[in-house]
Design a protein around this motif. Structure first.
Motif, PDB file in Angstrom:
ATOM      1  N   THR A 188      22.689 -20.200 -66.486  1.00 20.86           N
ATOM      2  CA  THR A 188      22.277 -19.525 -65.254  1.00 20.86           C
ATOM      3  C   THR A 188      21.846 -20.539 -64.207  1.00 20.86           C
ATOM      4  N   THR A 189      22.295 -20.337 -62.977  1.00 20.48           N
ATOM      5  CA  THR A 189      21.722 -21.078 -61.861  1.00 20.48           C
ATOM      6  C   THR A 189      20.709 -20.176 -61.160  1.00 20.48           C
ATOM      7  N   LEU A 190      19.570 -20.741 -60.852  1.00 23.65           N
ATOM      8  CA  LEU A 190      18.507 -20.058 -60.127  1.00 23.65           C
ATOM      9  C   LEU A 190      18.337 -20.761 -58.789  1.00 23.65           C
ATOM     10  N   LEU A 191      18.623 -20.057 -57.704  1.00 26.21           N
ATOM     11  CA  LEU A 191      18.470 -20.625 -56.368  1.00 26.21           C
ATOM     12  C   LEU A 191      17.191 -20.078 -55.748  1.00 26.21           C
ATOM     13  N   GLU A 192      16.306 -20.991 -55.362  1.00 27.34           N
ATOM     14  CA  GLU A 192      15.038 -20.590 -54.763  1.00 27.34           C
ATOM     15  C   GLU A 192      14.696 -21.531 -53.616  1.00 27.34           C
ATOM     16  N   GLY A 193      14.283 -20.947 -52.489  1.00 28.00           N
ATOM     17  CA  GLY A 193      13.879 -21.753 -51.354  1.00 28.00           C
ATOM     18  C   GLY A 193      14.138 -21.018 -50.057  1.00 28.00           C
ATOM     19  N   LYS A 194      14.019 -21.743 -48.961  1.00 33.25           N
ATOM     20  CA  LYS A 194      14.262 -21.179 -47.638  1.00 33.25           C
ATOM     21  C   LYS A 194      15.610 -21.672 -47.123  1.00 33.25           C
ATOM     22  N   LEU A 195      16.358 -20.749 -46.512  1.00 30.31           N
ATOM     23  CA  LEU A 195      17.651 -21.085 -45.929  1.00 30.31           C
ATOM     24  C   LEU A 195      17.829 -20.238 -44.681  1.00 30.31           C
ATOM     25  N   ASP A 196      18.043 -20.915 -43.546  1.00 33.30           N
ATOM     26  CA  ASP A 196      18.209 -20.224 -42.266  1.00 33.30           C
ATOM     27  C   ASP A 196      17.037 -19.290 -41.972  1.00 33.30           C
ATOM     28  N   GLY A 197      15.844 -19.746 -42.306  1.00 34.45           N
ATOM     29  CA  GLY A 197      14.652 -18.994 -41.996  1.00 34.45           C
ATOM     30  C   GLY A 197      14.303 -17.890 -42.969  1.00 34.45           C
ATOM     31  N   LYS A 198      15.121 -17.689 -43.979  1.00 32.68           N
ATOM     32  CA  LYS A 198      14.886 -16.611 -44.937  1.00 32.68           C
ATOM     33  C   LYS A 198      14.606 -17.181 -46.331  1.00 32.68           C
ATOM     34  N   VAL A 199      13.727 -16.496 -47.049  1.00 30.63           N
ATOM     35  CA  VAL A 199      13.436 -16.893 -48.427  1.00 30.63           C
ATOM     36  C   VAL A 199      14.554 -16.393 -49.331  1.00 30.63           C
ATOM     37  N   VAL A 200      15.089 -17.300 -50.150  1.00 28.76           N
ATOM     38  CA  VAL A 200      16.170 -16.975 -51.082  1.00 28.76           C
ATOM     39  C   VAL A 200      15.638 -17.068 -52.503  1.00 28.76           C
ATOM     40  N   GLN A 201      15.864 -16.023 -53.285  1.00 26.27           N
ATOM     41  CA  GLN A 201      15.597 -16.017 -54.723  1.00 26.27           C
ATOM     42  C   GLN A 201      16.728 -15.243 -55.390  1.00 26.27           C
ATOM     43  N   GLU A 202      17.629 -15.965 -56.016  1.00 29.16           N
ATOM     44  CA  GLU A 202      18.754 -15.297 -56.667  1.00 29.16           C
ATOM     45  C   GLU A 202      19.213 -16.107 -57.872  1.00 29.16           C
ATOM     46  N   HIS A 203      19.811 -15.407 -58.826  1.00 33.18           N
ATOM     47  CA  HIS A 203      20.319 -16.099 -60.006  1.00 33.18           C
ATOM     48  C   HIS A 203      21.719 -15.596 -60.319  1.00 33.18           C
ATOM     49  N   GLU A 204      22.455 -16.412 -61.070  1.00 35.93           N
ATOM     50  CA  GLU A 204      23.849 -16.098 -61.378  1.00 35.93           C
ATOM     51  C   GLU A 204      24.262 -16.813 -62.651  1.00 35.93           C
ATOM     52  N   ILE A 205      25.000 -16.116 -63.492  1.00 34.01           N
ATOM     53  CA  ILE A 205      25.544 -16.736 -64.706  1.00 34.01           C
ATOM     54  C   ILE A 205      26.829 -17.475 -64.336  1.00 34.01           C
ATOM     55  N   ILE A 206      26.881 -18.769 -64.663  1.00 37.50           N
ATOM     56  CA  ILE A 206      28.046 -19.601 -64.364  1.00 37.50           C
ATOM     57  C   ILE A 206      28.979 -19.572 -65.570  1.00 37.50           C
ATOM     58  N   GLU A 207      30.257 -19.239 -65.316  1.00 37.79           N
ATOM     59  CA  GLU A 207      31.194 -18.936 -66.399  1.00 37.79           C
ATOM     60  C   GLU A 207      32.402 -19.868 -66.459  1.00 37.79           C
ATOM     61  N   ASP A 208      32.391 -20.973 -65.707  1.00 36.26           N
ATOM     62  CA  ASP A 208      33.656 -21.704 -65.546  1.00 36.26           C
ATOM     63  C   ASP A 208      33.859 -22.881 -66.493  1.00 36.26           C
ATOM     64  N   GLN A 267      29.930 -24.318 -57.277  1.00 34.93           N
ATOM     65  CA  GLN A 267      30.955 -24.118 -56.242  1.00 34.93           C
ATOM     66  C   GLN A 267      32.222 -23.497 -56.840  1.00 34.93           C
ATOM     67  N   ILE A 268      32.628 -23.995 -58.004  1.00 29.49           N
ATOM     68  CA  ILE A 268      33.831 -23.454 -58.643  1.00 29.49           C
ATOM     69  C   ILE A 268      33.641 -21.978 -58.959  1.00 29.49           C
ATOM     70  N   GLN A 269      32.448 -21.614 -59.411  1.00 29.61           N
ATOM     71  CA  GLN A 269      32.156 -20.203 -59.676  1.00 29.61           C
ATOM     72  C   GLN A 269      32.335 -19.351 -58.419  1.00 29.61           C
ATOM     73  N   GLN A 270      31.843 -19.850 -57.287  1.00 28.34           N
ATOM     74  CA  GLN A 270      31.957 -19.071 -56.044  1.00 28.34           C
ATOM     75  C   GLN A 270      33.429 -18.904 -55.640  1.00 28.34           C
ATOM     76  N   MET A 271      34.214 -19.963 -55.805  1.00 26.57           N
ATOM     77  CA  MET A 271      35.637 -19.868 -55.480  1.00 26.57           C
ATOM     78  C   MET A 271      36.360 -18.941 -56.446  1.00 26.57           C
ATOM     79  N   ASN A 272      36.029 -19.014 -57.724  1.00 30.30           N
ATOM     80  CA  ASN A 272      36.674 -18.149 -58.712  1.00 30.30           C
ATOM     81  C   ASN A 272      36.367 -16.682 -58.461  1.00 30.30           C
TER      82      ASN A 272
END
Length: 471
Positions: free
Chosen positions: A72-92, A36-41
């Motif tokens: 790295t965070t890896l997000l995988e699953g279904k959200l709002d009817g759509k398949v999500v597969q994404e990753h992001e390097i967390i730097e905080d 969450q902090i990464q998204q806000m930053n």
């Protein structure tokens, strides 16, 4: 091909001042709070970093340091009817602190005027008071004891207090943490002025956290690293869904602007309806499906949701037996229920029913019995699906299944005694040690459990589910 290890050369954001002390460096906090902090930053809304405190002697701060505290965070699953597969390097994460190696570095955190927040996740057992903890133990044993020492250091420096936000999965966690701190203040004779400062200068929040975090994706890590182009021993996998409910003052929304960043933060004066929603609509169906589906030979939550009979059963339990008992708007509950079903169907998570079944009697008492009682009070009849789960548990704990129950020695010993009774079902339902009350007080429950038990014997668990679905 030898891949480079994740390090500072991968950073894209500036290093921001440390605004957060975080007790715990495990998978959940890194995929929940730090994410969450990464998204806000990234949106320039928080501009803060984290000092991670390793709350026990053994942890993974050294592994984080080996990667310049990146992962790295890896997000995988279904959200709002759509398949999500994404990753992001967390730097905080700016700093990692090991109190067991360097107590002074830990106390020095109290000197930092930029720090406003303290988050924690030290497991449900972490918020505890131990009268044997000594102030000069360096470090103290429990998390609340370590926190008290830090707060006392802050107090002696004459600095402002903190926004203290525990994420441990116990009800009223903020109240429990504050109570333990004040107990240590008395134990260590830290004085009335310090206790007054704890009460007046610090805010302790109760929270509800909700995100499934399977952790390190061991089976796919090598392939993911090749795809990403770097080695990461600290990657953490999570589902895309999350909600963070905090009970307290609305000022928190400005101090921790996750909602402004588009994240699912709810600050409310009363979190109990949200807790009831989560425990009832997420944990409740898990606890219902586990014994019945296992008796039918099903092994995972995903398989339950792919099975037409069991899918209808779970869906009907949500909409007919649970949603009407939770004190939140109908549309909100239905939207949450649909989101839960998506999470249950997550193709990237193999959630074993056997793992859900651990300590099932306590789970039934906490997750299903309150819904059962609210349903009976409102409808003057028994909830068929929750009752079927109870019958299935009683059958399994009587040793009448192809698999053994996994529970505490005390609970297993209690059932060993109960099965010797001439009327096992009556004795088990009436056992206040198991349920906290006598369940035979509910009219017709014993007869219904007997009927379900007989149907299990005669036709099997699937037939019992089909019979309820047909109604």
């Amino acid at each position: 091909m030898i891949l480079p290890t994740l390090n500072d050369s991968f950073r894209q954001l500036p290093k921001f001042p440390t605004k957060v002390i975080q007790f715990g460096e495990g998978n959940f906090l890194r995929a929940f709070v730090d994410w969450q902090i990464q998204q806000m930053n990234k949106q320039g809304l928080f501009k803060g970093g984290v000092a991670v405190v390793q709350p026990i002697a053994n942890g993974r701060t050294k592994q984080l340091e080996a990667q310049d505290r990146l992962y790295t965070t890896l997000l995988e699953g279904k959200l709002d009817g759509k398949v999500v597969q994404e990753h992001e390097i967390i730097e905080d994460i700016n700093q990692t602190v090991r109190p067991y190696d360097d107590w002074q570095s830990y106390l020095d955190l109290a000197k930092n005027d930029d720090i406003q927040f303290i988050f924690s996740n030290t497991t449900e057992a972490g918020i505890a008071y131990d009268a044997n903890d000594r102030y000069d133990a360096l470090p103290e044993g429990t998390y609340p004891a370590k926190l008290t020492a830090l707060l006392n250091e802050r107090f002696k420096l004459g600095k402002p207090g903190f926004q203290i936000i525990p994420c441990e999965l116990i009800n009223h966690n903020g109240d429990a943490l504050k109570k333990a701190v004040l107990q240590y203040a008395d134990l260590w004779a830290l004085g009335a002025d310090f206790k007054q400062w704890v009460n007046d200068a610090n805010d302790f929040y109760a929270t509800l956290v909700d995100r499934i975090v399977p952790g390190y994706p061991k089976d796919r890590a090598a392939d993911l690293e090749t795809k990403w182009g770097y080695h990461d021993a600290n990657m953490v996998k999570a589902e895309p869904f999350f909600i963070f409910v905090v009970e307290g003052d609305q000022k928190l929304e400005k101090l921790f602007p996750a909602k402004q960043a588009g994240l699912n933060l709810v600050v409310t004066p009363d979190m109990q309806p949200y807790r009831n929603r989560k425990v009832s609509l997420l944990n409740g169906p898990h606890t219902t499906m586990s014994p019945i589906a296992r008796l039918a030979g099903i092994e995972t939550v995903g398989e339950v949701m792919k099975d037409p009979d069991f899918y209808q059963f779970v869906n009907d339990e949500m909409y007919q037996e649970i949603i009407p008992t939770v004190a939140l708007p109908q549309a909100e509950l239905e939207a949450y229920a649909e989101g839960v079903k998506e999470r249950f169907e997550n193709p990237y998570v193999r959630h074993e029913l056997s793992s859900i079944a651990l300590n099932s009697i306590a789970k039934f008492k906490a997750r299903l019995l309150p819904t059962f009682k609210r349903y009976v009070a409102a409808n003057h009849q028994l909830p068929q699906r929750i009752s079927l789960a109870l019958a299935a548990y009683l059958k399994i704990y009587a040793g009448k299944a192809d698999f053994a129950p996994q529970d505490t020695p005390e609970t297993l010993a209690e059932f060993k005694q109960l099965v010797q009774a001439p009327d096992y079902l009556g004795a088990a339902l009436a056992d206040t040690k198991l349920w906290g009350e006598d369940l035979t007080q509910f009219d017709g429950l014993k007869a219904l459990i007997q009927k379900d038990w007989d149907l299990f014997d005669q036709a099997g668990a699937r037939a019992a589910v089909q019979a309820i679905n047909a109604k």
